[in-house]
Design a protein around this motif. Structure first.
Motif, PDB file in Angstrom:
ATOM      1  N   THR A  60       0.849  -1.183   0.000  1.00  0.00           N
ATOM      2  CA  THR A  60       0.000   0.000   0.000  1.00  0.00           C
ATOM      3  C   THR A  60       0.885   1.234   0.000  1.00  0.00           C
ATOM      4  O   THR A  60       1.651   1.444   0.943  1.00  0.00           O
ATOM      5  N   PRO A  61       0.831   2.032  -1.038  1.00  0.00           N
ATOM      6  CA  PRO A  61       1.688   3.234  -1.072  1.00  0.00           C
ATOM      7  C   PRO A  61       1.400   4.143   0.112  1.00  0.00           C
ATOM      8  O   PRO A  61       0.246   4.402   0.449  1.00  0.00           O
ATOM      9  N   GLN A  62       2.458   4.599   0.759  1.00  0.00           N
ATOM     10  CA  GLN A  62       2.314   5.498   1.886  1.00  0.00           C
ATOM     11  C   GLN A  62       2.173   6.936   1.384  1.00  0.00           C
ATOM     12  O   GLN A  62       2.789   7.321   0.403  1.00  0.00           O
ATOM     13  N   PRO A  63       1.340   7.727   2.070  1.00  0.00           N
ATOM     14  CA  PRO A  63       1.194   9.117   1.643  1.00  0.00           C
ATOM     15  C   PRO A  63       2.495   9.891   1.811  1.00  0.00           C
ATOM     16  O   PRO A  63       3.241   9.679   2.760  1.00  0.00           O
ATOM     17  N   VAL A  64       2.762  10.750   0.876  1.00  0.00           N
ATOM     18  CA  VAL A  64       3.979  11.560   0.922  1.00  0.00           C
ATOM     19  C   VAL A  64       3.748  12.731   1.866  1.00  0.00           C
ATOM     20  O   VAL A  64       2.836  13.535   1.668  1.00  0.00           O
ATOM     21  N   LEU A  65       4.561  12.811   2.921  1.00  0.00           N
ATOM     22  CA  LEU A  65       4.416  13.874   3.906  1.00  0.00           C
ATOM     23  C   LEU A  65       5.155  15.118   3.431  1.00  0.00           C
ATOM     24  O   LEU A  65       6.268  15.045   2.932  1.00  0.00           O
ATOM     25  N   GLY A  66       4.519  16.258   3.606  1.00  0.00           N
ATOM     26  CA  GLY A  66       5.120  17.510   3.165  1.00  0.00           C
ATOM     27  C   GLY A  66       6.248  17.968   4.077  1.00  0.00           C
ATOM     28  O   GLY A  66       6.384  17.513   5.216  1.00  0.00           O
TER      29      GLY A  66
END
Length: 206
Positions: A60-66
């Motif tokens: 599951t691709p992890q969300p990219v944190l800003g």
């Protein structure tokens, strides 16, 4: 009927070809063989659809944190804090915070001068800490989160120590609303930055 080997025409019921001697396949045998093959194919089990028991793991691709907050700290906030602490440190050491009344105030409260000098030196020390934390963010160093938290924790400790010691020397509360609000903000920033940088450990790895 004809011989399947040499093509010689044969009479019905002939078992062997008189020309080549090969056995002659009977029509009913051929039909029976084809029927048996069809039945075997029909009765062959069909491969079932693959079943998933829940143990199969999927990526599951992890969300990219800003990193906008980190950039704000590294390129502006920490540098601005360093300049403020530099000016404040010099003011406390030289007595400029009293606008020319330092000698008069220190005559009544000699211990206050020592406290202000020590506090000013500590503020100058936080200047270096701010710079190290800012450079750590820019260079994505592994200890970035720790340094940023130390910056704000140091402000809390220094402010509380100064207020307590100053209150003892002056025999009255040495703080004001700005000091209280500064301490509260620094405490909040310590915990916010701790969570923020812990969630981005894969970024700060150098």
């Amino acid at each position: 009927m004809f011989c399947s080997s040499c093509g010689t025409q044969l009479e019905e019921g002939t078992l062997f070809c008189p020309n080549c001697g090969n056995p002659v396949a009977q029509a009913n045998d051929t039909a029976q063989t084809q029927a048996e093959a069809s039945a075997a194919q029909a009765s062959a089990p069909v491969n079932p659809a693959p079943q998933f028991d829940g143990s199969t793991q999927y990526y599951t691709p992890q969300p990219v944190l800003g990193l906008k907050w980190a950039h704000f700290l590294g390129y502006f906030a920490l540098w601005a804090g360093a300049l403020v602490n530099l000016g404040s440190g010099i003011s406390f050491i030289t007595g400029l915070i009293y606008n020319g009344d330092a000698s008069f105030i220190y005559d009544y409260f000699p211990g206050l001068q020592v406290l202000n000098i020590l506090y000013g030196v500590c503020l100058l020390g936080t200047v270096a800490l701010n710079v190290f934390a800012a450079l750590s963010i820019i260079k994505c160093k592994k200890q970035t989160g720790l340094l940023v938290c130390l910056v704000y924790s140091a402000q809390v400790v220094l402010s509380l120590v100064y207020v307590v010691a100053g209150s003892i020397i002056l025999s009255s509360f040495a703080g004001d609303a700005s000091v209280v609000s500064s301490v509260i903000v620094s405490i909040v920033m310590t915990f916010v930055n701790r969570t923020y940088f812990n969630n981005r450990r894969d970024v700060y790895v150098n």
